[in-house]
Design an enzyme around this catalytic site. Structure first.
Site, PDB file in Angstrom:
ATOM      1  N   GLY A   1       0.820  -1.208   0.000  1.00 36.11           N
ATOM      2  CA  GLY A   1       0.000   0.000   0.000  1.00 36.11           C
ATOM      3  C   GLY A   1       0.848   1.250   0.000  1.00 36.11           C
TER       4      GLY A   1
ATOM      5  N   ASP B   1     -10.561  -2.206  15.367  1.00 39.24           N
ATOM      6  CA  ASP B   1     -10.034  -2.131  16.725  1.00 39.24           C
ATOM      7  C   ASP B   1      -8.515  -2.167  16.663  1.00 39.24           C
ATOM      8  OD1 ASP B   1     -10.071  -1.976  19.455  1.00 39.24           O
ATOM      9  OD2 ASP B   1     -10.635  -4.061  19.798  1.00 39.24           O
TER      10      ASP B   1
END
Length: 575
Positions: free
Chosen positions: A317, A371
């Site tokens: 990425g 989370d």
């Protein structure tokens, strides 16, 4: 100061844990009353308070130990003895695994997590938990050899609430109709027993009954969702029987359930039987035992290291401006380290980044924000870290890195579930339908985060991931804030292309009409996002959400699609 007794300190630690667990349980057990009273503000407050309990309890115990002795003047024999005395106290303890984690936290706090030694803490568990030891104490069992209707009535009678059903007869008909629509006559006839966890699972505005239909073959897991209607009466909203739906319900982007139990290990063992693809640490975390979940994760991580040989490397990425992100290709998480310096465009501090991540931790993540779990002095074998990654970390996050001959110690990092970055997914996915679905879900993701009273800030598509279930999840939090902290403005109406440059722009000003230009890059994706979610580019829409949040509205964000609700599936009025 006299020489301390290891047995006395062990007793102090266990009493500190038990006090903490009682406090935790009081908040959790009150979930039923909050649900019955539809006190949704209190639901949110309780969720935040429960997360904060652990560190408060830990600080109290550590302070007591410093009053009893000088921890750093004790030798290794003292700490070995302390662990053994503590272990003796855990015989037949209902929450022994949580108590071991609390002990680890005490030792970690005393030594600033610089000593990871199984002789003085529970790096490995003291024993393996064998499922079924107290199964009868955590489940209710219903004979299902008679009529479906009789079994359903027995279940709803056992799980009663101090509020009336809006239309119990209709709900029973919906449940029976769903079962007959979803399963063959033979499958239904083979169900001989229904097992349901005694503890009701509460989260946000819903209560969930979780169990399984037992057959001669594979059991069928299910979740029955109960909610209030607009008149404050109870309705059975849906029944979920697909493991995929249960997996999403227990997803890593959800807030923690409120589940009142004295036997968490047995509850987790039962859930694991329903959801075999979920790891133990994921299930503990979903129940709110996130500190113990971190412990179980670390043990799982160490085990994976022993059975793999790939190297830690930079995550795929676009590189972030605030975080250095890396992964182990064969393992399902990413590791995020705050950089020492940020790009000029990021007018923020290191503490601001930490505060943003904590804000998300304490908020309702509505299934759209991953989370994160914070670690200090996290250790990696130096031989497993690629040289390119090590060079990068030393270059951009040197203050967080400590090297020894055998380890790379990261002083502070976040660990997050690994996902495919949305920009990579959109560049590589060749199915136009899947691309369109991802763009649709991206818009839904942003809207639902706003409905949780959070403005995501940097909404570039590289800051979102997509799960194996095709859900779009936000995971970059360095610019998040509450909705009221931004001023959503319309662009000036002018033929002058430089009008915005001369406009007075305050730091908190946001121009939603510009969102279409940077959320996704390619022209056809921009057009698709604008077509499916034009509201996102409308400052009036954002101001409406702000107004609703300021007025105390807490929106419903369901963990399952609208079409799975009985009122959508079968029609009819809600009341």
């Amino acid at each position: 100061m006299p020489s301390p007794s290891a047995s006395k300190i062990a007793y102090q630690i266990l009493k500190g844990f038990e006090k903490s667990f009682r406090w935790y349980s009081r908040i959790t057990s009150a979930a039923r009353e909050r649900f019955e009273q539809a006190d949704w503000r209190a639901v949110q407050t309780a969720a935040r308070e429960r997360i904060a309990i652990y560190d408060q309890s830990l600080a109290e115990v550590v302070a007591e130990i410093y009053q009893s002795c000088h921890p750093h003047k004790q030798d290794q024999d003292f700490w070995r003895s302390l662990k053994q005395h503590y272990l003796k106290q855990l015989d037949h303890h209902g929450q022994f695994e949580l108590a071991e984690t609390f002990f680890n936290s005490v030792i970690g706090r005393l030594f600033r997590h610089q000593k990871i030694d199984d002789d003085m803490m529970f790096v490995l568990p003291s024993r393996c938990y064998l499922p079924g030891q107290v199964r009868a104490s955590v489940i209710n069992s219903f004979d299902a050899r008679g009529r479906i209707r009789d079994t359903l009535e027995a279940i709803l009678d056992r799980y009663s609430f101090r509020i009336p059903y809006a239309n119990l007869e209709r709900d029973l008909q919906h449940l029976e109709r769903y079962l007959r629509d979803s399963f063959s006559r033979e499958q239904l006839a083979s169900i001989n027993k229904v097992e349901i966890l005694q503890s009701v699972f509460y989260r946000n505005k819903a209560a969930y009954l979780i169990g399984r239909m037992c057959t001669e073959g594979n059991p069928i897991p299910f979740v029955m969702a109960l909610m209030h209607n607009k008149q404050g009466q109870l309705v059975v909203d849906t029944l979920l029987t697909e493991r995929r739906d249960l997996s999403v319900l227990f997803g890593f982007a959800r807030s923690y359930f409120m589940v009142d139990t004295q036997h968490p290990a047995e509850v987790v063992a039962f859930l694991q039987e329903l959801l075999p693809n979920k790891k133990h640490f994921e299930l503990y975390i979903s129940l709110g035992y996130y500190k113990h979940g971190k412990t179980v994760f670390y043990r799982n991580f160490l085990q994976h290291l022993q059975h793999s040989d790939d190297l830690f490397e930079a995550a795929p990425g676009i590189k972030g401006l605030v975080m250095a992100v890396f992964h182990l290709p064969t393992y399902g998480v990413v590791f995020k380290v705050i950089k020492d310096e940020f790009a000029e465009s990021k007018k923020i501090t290191r503490q601001h980044v930490k505060d943003c991540y904590r804000l998300v931790k304490m908020s309702d993540r509505v299934g759209r924000m991953a989370d994160t779990h914070e670690y200090v002095n996290f250790r990696l074998p130096r031989t497993r870290v690629s040289q390119a990654l090590l060079d990068e970390l030393l270059d951009v996050a040197n203050s967080s890195i400590e090297l020894t001959d055998t380890e790379v110690i990261i002083k502070h990092l976040y660990i997050e579930r690994k996902m495919t970055p949305l920009n990579i997914y959109l560049d590589t996915e060749t199915d136009p339908q899947k691309v369109a679905e991802a763009i649709e879900d991206l818009g839904q993701c942003i809207k639902q985060i706003a409905a949780a009273n959070i403005f995501p800030g940097d909404m570039l598509h590289k800051n979102f991931g997509i799960t194996r279930h095709g859900r779009v999840i936000f995971y970059d939090y360095d610019e998040v804030c509450y909705m009221h902290q931004r001023n959503f403005r319309a662009l000036p109406k002018s033929d002058d292309p430089y009008a915005l440059d001369t406009l007075s722009v305050a730091p908190d000003d946001v121009f939603p009409e510009q969102f279409e230009h940077f959320i996704v890059g390619k022209r056809h994706l921009k057009a698709l996002l604008k077509q499916k979610h034009p509201e996102l580019m409308d400052p009036a829409w954002w101001r409406t959400i702000q107004h609703e949040m300021a007025g105390g509205l807490i929106k419903d964000v369901l963990p399952y699609p609208q079409q799975q609700r009985f009122k959508s599936r079968y029609g009819g009025k809600e009341g």
